[in-house]
Motif scaffolding. Structure first.
Motif, PDB file in Angstrom:
ATOM      1  N   PHE A  12      45.251  22.880  42.557  1.00  0.00           N
ATOM      2  CA  PHE A  12      44.500  23.269  43.685  1.00  0.00           C
ATOM      3  C   PHE A  12      43.586  24.309  43.172  1.00  0.00           C
ATOM      4  O   PHE A  12      43.693  25.733  42.878  1.00  0.00           O
ATOM      5  CB  PHE A  12      45.124  24.119  44.881  1.00  0.00           C
ATOM      6  N   TYR A  13      42.120  23.943  42.694  1.00  0.00           N
ATOM      7  CA  TYR A  13      41.232  24.960  41.929  1.00  0.00           C
ATOM      8  C   TYR A  13      40.529  25.760  43.138  1.00  0.00           C
ATOM      9  O   TYR A  13      39.856  24.805  43.834  1.00  0.00           O
ATOM     10  CB  TYR A  13      40.568  24.419  40.905  1.00  0.00           C
ATOM     11  N   PRO A  14      40.554  26.944  43.228  1.00  0.00           N
ATOM     12  CA  PRO A  14      39.843  27.611  44.381  1.00  0.00           C
ATOM     13  C   PRO A  14      38.332  27.685  44.139  1.00  0.00           C
ATOM     14  O   PRO A  14      37.931  27.557  43.034  1.00  0.00           O
ATOM     15  CB  PRO A  14      40.175  29.207  44.370  1.00  0.00           C
ATOM     16  N   PRO A  15      37.622  27.485  45.061  1.00  0.00           N
ATOM     17  CA  PRO A  15      35.998  27.663  44.997  1.00  0.00           C
ATOM     18  C   PRO A  15      35.549  28.899  44.403  1.00  0.00           C
ATOM     19  O   PRO A  15      35.856  29.973  44.414  1.00  0.00           O
ATOM     20  CB  PRO A  15      35.345  27.476  46.456  1.00  0.00           C
ATOM     21  N   VAL A  16      34.614  28.723  43.423  1.00  0.00           N
ATOM     22  CA  VAL A  16      34.122  29.816  42.598  1.00  0.00           C
ATOM     23  C   VAL A  16      32.626  29.700  42.562  1.00  0.00           C
ATOM     24  O   VAL A  16      32.124  28.567  42.407  1.00  0.00           O
ATOM     25  CB  VAL A  16      34.718  29.678  40.916  1.00  0.00           C
ATOM     26  N   ILE A  17      31.787  30.846  42.824  1.00  0.00           N
ATOM     27  CA  ILE A  17      30.510  30.921  42.504  1.00  0.00           C
ATOM     28  C   ILE A  17      30.055  31.716  41.495  1.00  0.00           C
ATOM     29  O   ILE A  17      30.686  33.059  41.147  1.00  0.00           O
ATOM     30  CB  ILE A  17      29.674  31.478  43.683  1.00  0.00           C
ATOM     31  N   LEU A  18      29.388  31.352  40.337  1.00  0.00           N
ATOM     32  CA  LEU A  18      28.820  31.983  39.190  1.00  0.00           C
ATOM     33  C   LEU A  18      27.405  32.137  39.013  1.00  0.00           C
ATOM     34  O   LEU A  18      26.675  31.122  39.372  1.00  0.00           O
ATOM     35  CB  LEU A  18      29.312  31.322  37.781  1.00  0.00           C
ATOM     36  N   ASP A  35      34.789  30.426  29.959  1.00  0.00           N
ATOM     37  CA  ASP A  35      33.777  30.415  29.135  1.00  0.00           C
ATOM     38  C   ASP A  35      32.506  31.039  29.292  1.00  0.00           C
ATOM     39  O   ASP A  35      32.029  31.703  28.687  1.00  0.00           O
ATOM     40  CB  ASP A  35      33.671  28.887  28.380  1.00  0.00           C
ATOM     41  N   ALA A  36      32.309  30.526  30.745  1.00  0.00           N
ATOM     42  CA  ALA A  36      30.879  31.108  31.233  1.00  0.00           C
ATOM     43  C   ALA A  36      31.054  32.630  31.556  1.00  0.00           C
ATOM     44  O   ALA A  36      30.048  33.472  31.038  1.00  0.00           O
ATOM     45  CB  ALA A  36      30.529  30.590  32.729  1.00  0.00           C
ATOM     46  N   VAL A  37      32.244  33.130  32.020  1.00  0.00           N
ATOM     47  CA  VAL A  37      32.267  34.644  32.119  1.00  0.00           C
ATOM     48  C   VAL A  37      32.208  35.424  31.087  1.00  0.00           C
ATOM     49  O   VAL A  37      31.744  36.307  30.795  1.00  0.00           O
ATOM     50  CB  VAL A  37      33.681  34.753  33.140  1.00  0.00           C
ATOM     51  N   GLN A  38      33.001  34.718  29.893  1.00  0.00           N
ATOM     52  CA  GLN A  38      33.169  35.503  28.692  1.00  0.00           C
ATOM     53  C   GLN A  38      31.671  35.756  28.083  1.00  0.00           C
ATOM     54  O   GLN A  38      31.418  36.618  27.396  1.00  0.00           O
ATOM     55  CB  GLN A  38      34.133  34.766  27.684  1.00  0.00           C
ATOM     56  N   LYS A  39      30.673  34.313  28.483  1.00  0.00           N
ATOM     57  CA  LYS A  39      29.432  34.419  27.829  1.00  0.00           C
ATOM     58  C   LYS A  39      28.457  35.285  28.951  1.00  0.00           C
ATOM     59  O   LYS A  39      27.397  35.342  28.454  1.00  0.00           O
ATOM     60  CB  LYS A  39      29.024  33.164  27.549  1.00  0.00           C
ATOM     61  N   GLY A  40      28.911  35.856  29.797  1.00  0.00           N
ATOM     62  CA  GLY A  40      27.985  36.731  30.495  1.00  0.00           C
ATOM     63  C   GLY A  40      27.833  36.278  32.127  1.00  0.00           C
ATOM     64  O   GLY A  40      27.092  37.038  32.724  1.00  0.00           O
ATOM     65  N   ALA A  41      28.487  35.285  32.469  1.00  0.00           N
ATOM     66  CA  ALA A  41      28.275  34.776  33.943  1.00  0.00           C
ATOM     67  C   ALA A  41      28.843  35.827  34.950  1.00  0.00           C
ATOM     68  O   ALA A  41      29.644  36.382  34.443  1.00  0.00           O
ATOM     69  CB  ALA A  41      28.682  33.469  33.963  1.00  0.00           C
ATOM     70  N   ARG A  42      28.142  35.875  36.099  1.00  0.00           N
ATOM     71  CA  ARG A  42      28.585  37.020  37.039  1.00  0.00           C
ATOM     72  C   ARG A  42      29.526  36.165  38.168  1.00  0.00           C
ATOM     73  O   ARG A  42      28.843  35.091  38.597  1.00  0.00           O
ATOM     74  CB  ARG A  42      27.402  37.744  37.392  1.00  0.00           C
ATOM     75  N   ARG A  43      30.619  36.489  38.694  1.00  0.00           N
ATOM     76  CA  ARG A  43      31.483  36.038  39.307  1.00  0.00           C
ATOM     77  C   ARG A  43      31.221  36.555  40.879  1.00  0.00           C
ATOM     78  O   ARG A  43      31.237  37.764  40.870  1.00  0.00           O
ATOM     79  CB  ARG A  43      32.991  36.152  39.039  1.00  0.00           C
ATOM     80  N   HIS A  44      30.817  35.798  41.859  1.00  0.00           N
ATOM     81  CA  HIS A  44      30.543  36.287  43.152  1.00  0.00           C
ATOM     82  C   HIS A  44      31.884  35.853  44.220  1.00  0.00           C
ATOM     83  O   HIS A  44      31.670  36.191  45.311  1.00  0.00           O
ATOM     84  CB  HIS A  44      29.389  35.529  43.694  1.00  0.00           C
ATOM     85  N   THR A  45      32.873  35.585  43.487  1.00  0.00           N
ATOM     86  CA  THR A  45      34.270  35.090  44.458  1.00  0.00           C
ATOM     87  C   THR A  45      35.389  35.551  43.829  1.00  0.00           C
ATOM     88  O   THR A  45      35.569  35.692  42.755  1.00  0.00           O
ATOM     89  CB  THR A  45      34.413  33.707  44.769  1.00  0.00           C
ATOM     90  N   ASP A  46      36.026  36.314  44.654  1.00  0.00           N
ATOM     91  CA  ASP A  46      37.198  36.971  44.072  1.00  0.00           C
ATOM     92  C   ASP A  46      38.700  36.208  44.204  1.00  0.00           C
ATOM     93  O   ASP A  46      39.545  36.613  44.336  1.00  0.00           O
ATOM     94  CB  ASP A  46      37.395  38.359  45.078  1.00  0.00           C
ATOM     95  N   THR A  47      38.308  34.834  44.174  1.00  0.00           N
ATOM     96  CA  THR A  47      39.525  33.832  44.195  1.00  0.00           C
ATOM     97  C   THR A  47      40.316  33.928  42.786  1.00  0.00           C
ATOM     98  O   THR A  47      39.554  34.122  41.944  1.00  0.00           O
ATOM     99  CB  THR A  47      38.874  32.499  44.515  1.00  0.00           C
ATOM    100  N   THR A  48      41.348  33.515  42.849  1.00  0.00           N
ATOM    101  CA  THR A  48      42.004  33.442  41.521  1.00  0.00           C
ATOM    102  C   THR A  48      42.872  31.950  41.405  1.00  0.00           C
ATOM    103  O   THR A  48      43.321  31.616  42.593  1.00  0.00           O
ATOM    104  CB  THR A  48      43.128  34.552  41.382  1.00  0.00           C
ATOM    105  N   TRP A  49      43.052  31.492  40.334  1.00  0.00           N
ATOM    106  CA  TRP A  49      43.488  30.246  40.300  1.00  0.00           C
ATOM    107  C   TRP A  49      45.088  30.440  40.103  1.00  0.00           C
ATOM    108  O   TRP A  49      45.505  31.322  39.020  1.00  0.00           O
ATOM    109  CB  TRP A  49      43.043  29.353  39.088  1.00  0.00           C
ATOM    110  N   ASN A  50      45.924  29.504  40.728  1.00  0.00           N
ATOM    111  CA  ASN A  50      47.385  29.720  40.549  1.00  0.00           C
ATOM    112  C   ASN A  50      48.056  28.775  39.722  1.00  0.00           C
ATOM    113  O   ASN A  50      49.097  28.689  39.475  1.00  0.00           O
ATOM    114  CB  ASN A  50      48.132  29.800  42.076  1.00  0.00           C
ATOM    115  N   ASN A  51      47.148  28.228  38.736  1.00  0.00           N
ATOM    116  CA  ASN A  51      47.535  27.216  37.630  1.00  0.00           C
ATOM    117  C   ASN A  51      48.091  25.946  38.161  1.00  0.00           C
ATOM    118  O   ASN A  51      48.983  25.487  37.758  1.00  0.00           O
ATOM    119  CB  ASN A  51      48.827  28.083  36.825  1.00  0.00           C
ATOM    120  N   SER A  52      47.764  25.678  39.581  1.00  0.00           N
ATOM    121  CA  SER A  52      48.161  24.387  40.062  1.00  0.00           C
ATOM    122  C   SER A  52      46.960  23.504  40.140  1.00  0.00           C
ATOM    123  O   SER A  52      46.069  23.869  39.656  1.00  0.00           O
ATOM    124  CB  SER A  52      48.652  24.628  41.660  1.00  0.00           C
TER     125      SER A  52
END
Ligand SMILES: NC(=O)c1ccc[n+]([C@@H]2O[C@H](COP(=O)([O-])OP(=O)(O)OC[C@H]3O[C@@H](n4cnc5c(N)ncnc54)[C@H](O)[C@@H]3O)[C@@H](O)[C@H]2O)c1
Ligand SMILES: O=C[C@H](O)CS(=O)(=O)O
Length: 479
Positions: free
Chosen positions: A363-369, A344-361
């Motif tokens: 285990f949610y990877p750390p993200v910086i927005l 939701d944040a990214v779609q509304k313009g937040a900028r992502r600073h980590t290139d991690t991706t979630w594998n649907n488990s």
């Protein structure tokens, strides 16, 4: 070690000093592997009723124990928990997911409340005062409120119970707790050790099951339950407050949070970065006092994000039983909820600073927005995951206004080396607890609790018994 922690588990509710089976069972899963740890008898509402009766029947016996006697029994419990620290920690990591080092810290933290209230049990004092005329004297006597019902969450399945039970028992109350169905084993292990410690039957009861609503209703509607102490989401807390109204129960509410983490440009940036890691990533972001909104003064924001990204990149993630920094979230659904906030944040313009991706488990990877704005859900909801959501501000007034722009009021953190600013900001923030150049603020000596939609009541500290005591005023004629 496996046999030891399994030996601590009893496979049913602990009611009136006995272990209870049930017509049905439910599975408790290892949150990292989804393997079954154990099956546990699934308590029915009638068993919650029996636990309330047991606590009510135990009241006269327990409240005739002196403070010193209650203190000794609590100390016995503390000793046994400390002796079984590793087994309790392994059990907690498996059923909740947090890294073993954090689980050990939680066992120590939870035991710290028992030690604290074992001492407080011997210091319950009232007042004796001169009367308002010659033939009169006045007394104020503190008395236990009675049977305490408690409902606790999955994110700290040991400490959220001992933080309540220790204070209740120290005050002379008896106690019935319904833990979260995701994490019943830590609660049952605590009951097993309380039994070994000699805490009399009926004084402490643990009722485990999946039907939270029905069992909660027994607690909120029973006239035998004098007080309800709840730790969990604000949404559920509001329901419980309403349900307690008919029997005019005392309630303590330790609810959700939306902590701001403010970094001024006159802060010790290295200290702020270290604090940011502590305040954000403990329990993979699943704590009520986790930094939820990072507010960084504009002039230092780019450098702060870059330095934080470097630190986040060093975080290891995996099975909590191994030596990792981040375990799984409590469930795959919890991870999906976090992902929805990020998307939701990214779609509304937040900028992502980590290139991690979630594998649907789970285990949610750390993200910086960054570039977070108020139209994004992530600004207003508990993230309960390892996600940094960062906005910038220009002036001190703007920072205070942004920090207070939430219905929650549990914890807030800010970093500055300007003493006058520290006083101004502390006075202006509408939160129950402040971390000022500090990110780890919880301990048994501190009054833990919030304001606004984060609830009321305090747990721990010299104030912690107040929630379990009532005052009786005695006016004595001396003629
Ligand atoms: N303020 C604090 O000290 C503190 C501490 C830990 C967690 N929390 C909050 O708890 C939430 C996360 O924990 P959670 O997901 O377990 O919260 P939750 O509110 O979903 O559940 C908490 C407890 O309430 C029970 N419950 C749920 N619905 C109920 C109902 N209708 N009637 C009776 N009982 C019911 C659950 O089984 C669980 O035992 C977050 O909001 C977090 O901020 C607050
Ligand atoms: O999540 C809620 C806990 O109360 C956090 S803490 O361990 O008490 O800081």
């Amino acid at each position: 070690m496996t046999t030891e922690y399994l030996a601590l588990i009893r496979h049913g509710s602990y009611i009136n000093g006995q272990w209870h089976s049930s017509d049905s069972v439910f599975s408790v899963l290892d949150k990292a592997t989804n393997a079954q740890i154990s099956v546990v008898a699934n308590a029915q509402p009638a068993q919650m009723c029996a636990a309330i009766d047991a606590a009510n029947n135990a009241l006269p016996i327990w409240s005739t124990h002196s403070g010193a006697q209650r203190s000794q029994l609590l100390s016995n419990w503390h000793t046994l928990i400390t002796e079984h620290r590793e087994a309790l920690a392994q059990l907690l990591t498996r059923e909740q997911g947090k890294p073993l080092a954090e689980a050990r810290a939680e066992i120590d933290y939870g035991a710290g409340y028992i030690k604290w209230f074992a001492a407080e049990a011997e210091r319950i004092c009232g007042d004796v005062m001169e009367g308002v005329n010659a033939n009169q004297s006045m007394q104020v006597v503190k008395k236990p409120v009675g049977v305490v019902g408690a409902i606790t969450p999955w994110n700290f399945p040991n400490a959220m119970i001992t933080r309540k039970a220790a204070a209740a028992l120290a005050a002379g109350c008896t106690f019935v707790v319904k833990p979260a169905a995701d994490t019943p084993l830590s609660a049952l292990a605590l009951a097993a050790l309380a039994h070994q410690a000699g805490i009399p039957q009926g004084v402490l009861n643990v009722v485990v099951g999946t039907d939270a609503q029905s069992m909660g209703r027994e607690l909120t509607q029973s006239p035998k339950v004098a007080k309800l102490s709840f730790t969990g989401s604000t949404k559920v807390g509001q329901l419980l407050i309403k349900d307690c109204a008919a029997t005019v129960k005392r309630v303590s509410m330790e609810l959700g949070g939306n902590a701001p983490f403010i970094v001024f440009d006159d802060a010790d940036i290295e200290a702020a970065l270290e604090g940011a890691m502590q305040a954000k990533f403990r329990n993979a972001g699943q704590t009520c006092v986790c930094a939820n909104r990072f507010l960084v003064q504009a002039g230092i924001a780019d450098a702060f994000v870059a330095a934080l990204r470097d630190k986040v990149a060093t975080l290891s993630q995996g099975n909590g039983i191994d030596n990792v920094d981040l375990g799984p979230l409590i469930s795959q659904q919890a991870a999906a909820n976090v992902h929805a906030l990020v998307e939701d944040a990214v779609q509304k313009g937040a900028r992502r600073h980590t290139d991690t991706t979630w594998n649907n488990s789970a285990f949610y990877p750390p993200v910086i927005l960054s570039d977070i704005s108020t139209d994004m859900h992530i600004m207003h909801q508990e993230i309960f995951g390892p996600v940094v959501a960062l906005s910038t501000f220009d002036t001190e007034e703007q920072a205070i206004c942004m920090a207070n722009a939430t219905e929650y009021g549990l914890a807030a953190y800010f970093y500055t080396r300007n003493y006058a600013r520290m006083q101004r900001v502390a006075n202006a923030l509408q939160f129950g607890m402040l971390g000022m150049n500090q990110a780890v603020i919880s301990n048994p000596a501190a009054p833990f609790g919030g304001v606004k939609h984060s609830g009321y009541g305090r747990e721990g500290s010299k104030y912690g018994l107040d929630d379990y005591l009532s005052l009786q005023y005695r006016c004595i004629g001396t003629h």
